[in-house]
Write an enzyme that holds these catalytic residues in place. Structure first.
Site, PDB file in Angstrom:
ATOM      1  N   SER A 145       0.870  -1.132  -0.119  1.00  0.00           N
ATOM      2  CA  SER A 145       0.065   0.035  -0.059  1.00  0.00           C
ATOM      3  C   SER A 145       0.980   1.270  -0.140  1.00  0.00           C
ATOM      4  O   SER A 145       2.113   1.026   0.304  1.00  0.00           O
ATOM      5  CB  SER A 145      -0.680   0.027   1.289  1.00  0.00           C
ATOM      6  OG  SER A 145      -1.532   1.325   1.556  1.00  0.00           O
ATOM      7  N   TYR A 158      -1.574  -1.415  10.442  1.00  0.00           N
ATOM      8  CA  TYR A 158      -1.998  -1.893   9.223  1.00  0.00           C
ATOM      9  C   TYR A 158      -0.489  -1.193   8.346  1.00  0.00           C
ATOM     10  O   TYR A 158       0.022  -1.658   7.446  1.00  0.00           O
ATOM     11  CB  TYR A 158      -3.185  -1.016   8.595  1.00  0.00           C
ATOM     12  CG  TYR A 158      -3.244  -1.271   7.193  1.00  0.00           C
ATOM     13  CD1 TYR A 158      -3.697  -2.512   6.731  1.00  0.00           C
ATOM     14  CD2 TYR A 158      -3.363  -0.138   6.294  1.00  0.00           C
ATOM     15  CE1 TYR A 158      -3.608  -2.652   5.068  1.00  0.00           C
ATOM     16  CE2 TYR A 158      -3.373  -0.310   4.862  1.00  0.00           C
ATOM     17  CZ  TYR A 158      -3.615  -1.398   4.345  1.00  0.00           C
ATOM     18  OH  TYR A 158      -3.871  -1.719   2.987  1.00  0.00           O
TER      19      TYR A 158
END
Ligand code: NAP
Length: 270
Positions: A145, A158
């Site tokens: 990401s 995350y």
């Protein structure tokens, strides 16, 4: 390094193929002639994706598995082999995020995220890469990401999981040079999938968190990932705005960046 040439007995294993980016990566691989083993928990969703793939005249197999379970991951390569297939492409795409301050988090949910976003990636790579290297042929795509390039207060675990995936994939690419096997990290910015809702963002929070011009479609992101893998890129960031955002996130001193992010993130402000 090109993607291995597809054959009737080779397959691409795509995790998290029941929705979002993973389903689109499976479709993109099928359009290039690759048979795909679709992995996730929801069999009904996998069936829908498999039907789309079969209409493109490629083999599509469904391997339901809960990737948070170590035994399910350990069985996966043998399940592929039992189908008479050689695993030439591995796409570690399954992933999720928690949301909110760590001081208010659910330990079980944090561990579940790390098990899928980090442990499953390392586990499947270390199970699959020996065979690929022995055959001198293979490609791995790990979905990270743009959160990998910076800390992310409000989604602290995350951001750290995706930083692991990016660092790990860089190292894999270095180790694999000259073996005929490639490793690529796909680092999308925001994509409108089930991801935000699973994390617990309201629609309003998701839309407000990042400007609209940074959002990309799942199909576009998947295409960029597969093209990147096919051309031997190590890192793929779909969209110019996200490339700029990642560079700013990477280069800005943490003492300036982190308080700014913490002040804006809906997971911290709640
Ligand atoms: N959407 C974004 O804005 C965005 C941005 C950057 C990176 N990413 C990354 O892109 C990847 C795909 O996310 P997405 O946006 O496509 O979200 P998504 O639509 O929610 O897809 C997540 C996938 O992961 C699978 N999964 C979750 N838990 C699992 C488990 N225990 N075992 C097996 N599979 C599991 C889900 O399948 P089942 O529920 O059927 O098991 C689903 O197919 C993730 O790694 C995510 O971190 C997303």
């Amino acid at each position: 390094m090109p993607l291995p040439v597809p054959s009737p007995t080779s397959t691409a294993v795509v995790t998290g193929a029941s929705s979002g980016i993973g389903a689109q990566i499976a479709l993109e691989l099928a359009r290039r002639g690759h048979g795909v083993c679709l992995v996730a928990r929801r069999a009904d969703k996998l069936e829908e994706v498999a039907a789309q793939l079969r209409s493109l005249r490629v083999r599509a197999e469904i391997l339901t598995a809960d990737l948070s379970q170590r035994s399910a991951r350990a069985e996966l390569p043998a399940r592929v082999e039992e189908l008479g297939l050689v695993l030439d492409v591995l796409v570690n795409n399954a992933g999720l995020s928690t949301l909110g301050r760590v001081s208010r988090s659910d330990p079980a949910a944090e561990m579940q995220m790390i098990e899928i976003d980090v442990v499953a990636v390392a586990d499947l790579c270390s199970r699959v890469l020996p065979g690929m290297v022995e055959r001198g042929r293979g490609a791995v795509l790990n979905v990270a990401s743009t959160a990998a390039f910076q800390p992310l207060p409000g989604q602290a675990g995350y951001g750290a999981c995706k930083a692991f995936v990016l660092s790990y994939t860089h190292s894999l690419a270095g180790e694999l040079r000259g073996t005929g096997v490639s490793a690529t990290a796909l680092c999308p910015g925001p994509v409108d999938t089930g991801f935000g809702e699973t994390a617990g963002f309201t629609g309003e929070e998701a839309n407000g968190a990042l400007p609209r011009f940074m959002w990309r479609g799942a199909a576009e992101v998947a295409r960029a990932g597969v093209e990147g893998m096919a051309s031997g890129q190590v890192v793929v960031i779909p969209g110019v705005a996200n490339q700029v955002g990642a560079a700013i996130g990477y280069l800005t001193p943490r003492r300036l960046l982190v308080p700014m992010l913490a002040a804006r993130h809906p997971g911290v402000r709640r």
